[in-house]
Design an enzyme around this catalytic site. Structure first.
Site, short mmCIF file in Angstrom:
data_model
loop_
_atom_site.label_atom_id
_atom_site.label_comp_id
_atom_site.label_asym_id
_atom_site.label_seq_id
_atom_site.Cartn_x
_atom_site.Cartn_y
_atom_site.Cartn_z
CB SER A 138 -0.84 0.00 1.28
OG SER A 138 -1.49 1.25 1.45
CE1 TYR A 151 -4.40 -1.95 5.01
CE2 TYR A 151 -3.14 0.04 4.58
CZ TYR A 151 -3.87 -1.04 4.11
OH TYR A 151 -4.06 -1.20 2.76
P1 NAD Z 1 -11.42 -6.18 -0.29
O1 NAD Z 1 -12.00 -6.17 1.08
O2 NAD Z 1 -12.30 -5.96 -1.46
O3 NAD Z 1 -10.62 -7.52 -0.53
C1 NAD Z 1 -9.90 -8.15 0.47
C2 NAD Z 1 -9.90 -9.62 0.16
O4 NAD Z 1 -9.25 -10.31 1.20
C3 NAD Z 1 -11.31 -10.19 0.03
O5 NAD Z 1 -11.34 -11.17 -0.97
C4 NAD Z 1 -11.51 -10.81 1.40
O6 NAD Z 1 -12.46 -11.85 1.37
C5 NAD Z 1 -10.11 -11.32 1.67
N1 NAD Z 1 -9.85 -11.60 3.07
C6 NAD Z 1 -10.07 -10.83 4.16
N2 NAD Z 1 -9.73 -11.49 5.28
C7 NAD Z 1 -9.27 -12.71 4.89
C8 NAD Z 1 -8.78 -13.85 5.57
N3 NAD Z 1 -8.68 -13.88 6.89
N4 NAD Z 1 -8.43 -14.93 4.84
C9 NAD Z 1 -8.54 -14.92 3.49
N5 NAD Z 1 -9.00 -13.87 2.79
C10 NAD Z 1 -9.36 -12.78 3.49
O7 NAD Z 1 -10.24 -5.11 -0.25
P2 NAD Z 1 -9.25 -4.58 -1.39
O8 NAD Z 1 -9.36 -3.12 -1.35
O9 NAD Z 1 -9.41 -5.28 -2.67
O10 NAD Z 1 -7.84 -4.95 -0.71
C11 NAD Z 1 -6.94 -5.90 -1.22
C12 NAD Z 1 -5.54 -5.56 -0.75
O11 NAD Z 1 -5.16 -4.30 -1.28
C13 NAD Z 1 -5.40 -5.46 0.77
O12 NAD Z 1 -4.17 -6.03 1.16
C14 NAD Z 1 -5.40 -3.95 0.99
O13 NAD Z 1 -4.71 -3.61 2.16
C15 NAD Z 1 -4.69 -3.48 -0.25
N6 NAD Z 1 -4.93 -2.07 -0.58
C16 NAD Z 1 -6.19 -1.62 -0.93
C17 NAD Z 1 -6.37 -0.27 -1.25
C18 NAD Z 1 -7.70 0.29 -1.67
O14 NAD Z 1 -7.82 1.50 -1.86
N7 NAD Z 1 -8.74 -0.51 -1.87
C19 NAD Z 1 -5.28 0.59 -1.19
C20 NAD Z 1 -4.02 0.10 -0.83
C21 NAD Z 1 -3.87 -1.23 -0.53
#
Ligand code: NAD
Length: 256
Positions: A138, A151
């Site tokens: 991130s 985080y």
């Molecule tokens: P999201 O909530 O849509 O997806 C997260 C995924 O992880 C989902 O498929 C969820 O089911 C899964 N998950 C959660 N807990 C879990 C567990 N215990 N075991 C297995 N799977 C699990 O969120 P996202 O925004 O797509 O995030 C994905 C990654 O990207 C994360 O690591 C997040 O920190 C990172 N990220 C997201 C953003 C953003 O703006 N959306 C920005 C920077 C980083």
């Protein structure tokens, strides 16, 4: 092309993980999708991707907060040429009020899982003489925001582990990098827009540009397709000498 390669993408039944899985399938990779649920729609998702891109795709339930389940996810894949550590959660609170269970869960899912899956996948990559590890960190792996101590700690940890793994594999045909997204338009983020509009009494455009993307100089969200394309690039032959580094997809956030 990634034909004949198998990609394991953790946390891939929604959001960025799903976007990454789709772009790797588009490039020809077979897939192991994962999350912690076991619903018909999870398996249907794998089937739909399999049909759309003519690849082998399956869905495997595993809880990334549990070390043994991280390791068994990789083992059940049978083969893991590409590992994308994407599963992640967030909780926002001042550090002196930060719930201990939330701290533990964020460190387990966002950081410890990367240790366990990487440890399980590396011997498989070495056996086949090729491997790509891409960790979805991130902008918070490189900078901080208040109230996100767990985080920020976890994501900085992922960036550090990425470098260590890259050095351990530097003389092998294996690379390990981190992708650092800024604000990405996922279904979860999309769902927050109406409430934020109400809260601030602003229209959609203003809420997006002034509130949500206050720190993203481009004033545009990144998309899950762009994240997927970035991961696919890191798996391509052009990226063979890219290892141990971070690739920001943040509209200039970390340039500020
Ligand atoms: P999201 O909530 O849509 O997806 C997260 C995924 O992880 C989902 O498929 C969820 O089911 C899964 N998950 C959660 N807990 C879990 C567990 N215990 N075991 C297995 N799977 C699990 O969120 P996202 O925004 O797509 O995030 C994905 C990654 O990207 C994360 O690591 C997040 O920190 C990172 N990220 C997201 C953003 C953003 O703006 N959306 C920005 C920077 C980083």
């Amino acid at each position: 092309s990634l034909r004949g390669k198998t990609a394991v993408v953790t946390g891939s039944n929604s959001g960025i993980g799903l976007g990454v899985a789709r772009e790797l399938a588009r490039a020809g990779a077979d897939l192991v999708l994962n999350s912690l649920t076991e619903r018909d729609e999870d398996h249907a998702l794998a089937e739909a991707i399999s049909t759309e891109f003519d690849v082998v795709a399956k869905y495997v339930k595993a809880d990334m907060s549990v070390g043994e389940e991280c390791r068994s996810l990789i083992e059940s894949a049978g083969s893991c040429d590409i590992l994308v550590n994407n599963a992640g959660i967030q909780h926002v609170a001042p550090i002196d009020e930060f719930p201990r269970d939330k701290w533990d869960a964020i460190i387990a899912i966002n950081l410890n899982s990367v240790f366990h899956t990487t440890a399980a996948a590396l011997p498989m990559m070495r056996a086949k003489g090729w491997g790509r590890i891409v960790n979805v960190a991130s902008a918070h792996g490189l900078t901080a925001s208040p109230y996100k101590s767990a985080y920020v700690a976890a994501k900085h940890g992922v960036v550090g582990m990425t470098k260590a793994v890259a050095l351990e594999t530097a003389q092998e045909p294996i690379t390990c990098n981190a992708v650092c997204p800024g604000y990405v338009l996922t279904p979860l983020v999309e769902a927050q827009i109406p409430d934020t509009m109400k809260e601030y009494g602003m229209d959609r455009e203003t809420v997006i540009k002034e509130v949500m993307l206050a720190r993203q100089p481009s004033k545009e969200f990144a998309t899950v397709e762009q994240l997927g394309g970035t991961v696919a690039f890191l798996c391509s032959s052009a990226a063979t000498q890219i290892t141990g580094t971070t690739l920001s997809v943040d509209g200039g956030w970390t340039a500020l």
